[in-house]
Design a protein around this motif. Structure first.
Motif, short mmCIF file in Angstrom:
data_model
loop_
_atom_site.label_atom_id
_atom_site.label_comp_id
_atom_site.label_asym_id
_atom_site.label_seq_id
_atom_site.Cartn_x
_atom_site.Cartn_y
_atom_site.Cartn_z
N MET A 99 1.34 -2.08 14.94
CA MET A 99 2.34 -2.94 14.29
C MET A 99 3.66 -2.19 14.21
N PHE A 100 4.67 -2.66 14.92
CA PHE A 100 5.99 -2.04 14.86
C PHE A 100 7.00 -3.10 14.47
N ARG A 101 7.72 -2.84 13.39
CA ARG A 101 8.84 -3.73 13.02
C ARG A 101 9.91 -2.84 12.44
N LYS A 102 11.08 -2.94 13.03
CA LYS A 102 12.18 -2.03 12.72
C LYS A 102 12.48 -1.99 11.22
N GLU A 103 12.41 -3.15 10.58
CA GLU A 103 12.86 -3.26 9.18
C GLU A 103 11.89 -2.62 8.20
N LEU A 104 10.68 -2.31 8.63
CA LEU A 104 9.66 -1.80 7.69
C LEU A 104 10.06 -0.46 7.11
N LYS A 105 9.97 -0.37 5.79
CA LYS A 105 10.25 0.88 5.10
C LYS A 105 9.02 1.28 4.29
N VAL A 106 8.79 2.59 4.23
CA VAL A 106 7.65 3.10 3.47
C VAL A 106 8.14 3.88 2.27
N LEU A 107 7.56 3.58 1.12
CA LEU A 107 7.87 4.28 -0.13
C LEU A 107 6.64 5.06 -0.57
N ASP A 108 6.79 6.36 -0.63
CA ASP A 108 5.69 7.20 -1.11
C ASP A 108 5.77 7.34 -2.63
N CYS A 109 4.70 6.93 -3.32
CA CYS A 109 4.69 7.06 -4.78
C CYS A 109 3.55 7.98 -5.24
N THR A 110 3.30 9.01 -4.43
CA THR A 110 2.25 9.98 -4.71
C THR A 110 2.38 10.58 -6.11
N ILE A 111 3.56 11.07 -6.43
CA ILE A 111 3.71 11.77 -7.71
C ILE A 111 3.69 10.77 -8.87
N ARG A 112 4.32 9.63 -8.68
CA ARG A 112 4.41 8.68 -9.79
C ARG A 112 3.05 8.03 -10.09
#
Lengths: 321, 321
Positions: free
Chosen positions: B1-14
């Motif tokens: 799955m590739f879509r340019k607009e996709l953003k990933v947010l890492d919330c490991t610490i929170r």
């Protein structure tokens, strides 16, 4: 998700046996049988049906690699059940002697599942015909579809389609490599080239997708679903039966006996053998690799949690011509 | 799955901080920052931003419950990175003091995520406006949507839609109760009643569906995806970042640093604190219950594996009027 036609096949003993060489105690197999009976599971696979020989002995390979009629009867007769599940065993192409199989009406077995690779489909279909002649329900479980050359797979599917003796054709994600879109893609291929066949699906949980891919298979029209209690099975294991029964919402199924047998029999077993998702199997699934290297790593206390090293090594091996 | 607009947010610490009271060492947080920088993650959430008081002290509640600018700078400055991720913190409605927040150009923070229940949406939107006035990117994470009364949720969504200061609206599966069909259902609802908003999705792994539901959210048009390293997070944890990056196939992402930090920093942490799927959380997710009872059971060595008892007790509690 409720659909009347959906059937669940529990393969706890057969797929679980791959990680302990089929050394389940008789009491454990009885407990699984009791739980799956009470849960209303449609079919229960109690092991493989290999041929005993000087090399393949029951002592070394475990009773459930052979599923003698007497052993099966000891299990089945141990629990009263109004509508007991059908009993299945698995045949590995090349490792069975069809002449040892009794006609269905003289045997506790109802279904024979033929496991084969794409290049063994012809040999598998021969076994299917023999089993059907003896009165059994039959399935063909084509392993490692994700690693097959598609033209060969298609050719095999066309032969499968011509084989009226086959009741179910299985899509098997042996390496736990599928995302839902691949489940859909392959099922469309199976439906296109083997349109006469009712389909089954068998998942592995390398990428935490065994359960969700099984749901996808349902959406895509599959009516026979494999699952195991607590997800037990080779490597990352299978679709968890208890999660699947929760999802299906069919009043014929009861999840309570499954949680009971988990608490009483699977929790102690988890102290002895390992199954289920971890980082190593996540990598082998992503890279569409046989789980054997991952299982070797997980069996080595020094290496079992070194997922970074395993990732680099897997890429290195993949890098060859 | 590739879509340019996709953003990933890492919330490991929170989200991980919810299980150890935000007692991560500075070195651990630096290691997570380094890994997520090198992996090309778009946004990294480094904790909550509660207001310190005599009751809520840093000693007792951990530095990452407060995310002081100095602490954040110590982390951010510890690693050279050509294009560092944006830095996010979470605001809990009712537990923050907006007057303590500096304008964005004087702060290491780029994004403030406002977490609220449906009945707090109005209060949450007030905070959104204040944060936007100070120059921040803003999100609203409506928790426990699966337990909300739909008419109230719809009313809230309509107010959200009118709030031009809000950048992202999140569907949050707090109880890990969603199957993919519910993900689709709720996202359609969000799109219908808050059509002006870009959407985010935050999953929990109670039923082994965090990763697959995140894929479903992508299919349904969500462009901001939450994940955590190794799936760390409250109860059954979150969508595994490493699995998600494997799936996304976008060359801007690199999974290798994530496997490295798992091997070096998360494997030792797993000896101290527990997260991830197990039978208990599977039941609480299926029953759409807050994970607190399950967490209590998992914290008790006598009870932690008694899934059958937990199932019966959960049904009993559910049985009230």
């Amino acid at each position: 998700m409720f659909r009347k036609e959906l059937k669940v096949l529990d393969c706890t003993i057969r797929d679980g046996g791959l990680i302990n060489n089929y050394q389940f105690s008789l009491d454990f197999v009885k407990a699984v049988w009791r739980a799956t009976c009470d849960a209303g599971v449609d079919i229960v696979e109690l092991g493989k049906k290999l041929t005993e020989s000087d090399e393949y002995t029951r002592d070394k390979y475990g009773a459930w690699n052979f599923c003698d009629d007497d052993d099966l009867r000891r299990v089945i007769d141990s629990h009263e059940c109004e509508k007991p599940p059908l009993v299945a065993v698995m045949y590995d192409v090349g490792r069975v002697d069809i002449h040892k199989l009794q006609p269905r009406d003289q045997s506790p077995i109802d279904m024979v599942r033929i496991a084969c690779y794409v290049h063994q489909i012809d040999a598998g279909l021969e076994l299917v015909k023999c089993c059907k002649d003896l009165g059994y329900l039959t399935t063909m479980n084509i392993m490692a579809a994700s690693a097959a050359i598609e033209t060969e797979l298609v050719e095999g599917l066309q032969e499968v389609d011509q084989t009226t003796e086959l009741d179910y054709l299985y899509l098997v994600d042996s390496f736990g490599a599928f995302y839902s879109e691949q489940v859909t893609y392959y099922l469309k291929l199976y439906q296109k080239y083997a349109p006469s066949k009712e389909l089954g699906f068998h998942a592995h949980n390398n990428q935490q997708l065994a359960f969700s891919n099984t749901q996808q298979a349902i959406i895509d029209g599959v009516n026979l679903l494999d699952a195991t209690i607590n997800g037990i099975g080779r490597g990352a294991g299978n679709c968890n039966l208890e999660l699947l029964l929760n999802f299906l919402k069919n009043p014929k199924f009861h999840v309570r006996p499954i949680y009971k047998v988990i608490q009483e029999d699977f929790v102690p077993l988890r102290e002895q053998i390992e199954w289920g998702f971890n980082d190593i199997y996540g990598i082998s699934g992503h890279l569409n690799q046989h789980p054997r290297d991952g299982m070797k790593v997980r069996g080595n206390p020094e290496l079992k949690d070194k997922c970074y090293d395993f990732y680099l090594e897997s890429l290195r091996l993949e890098g060859g011509d």
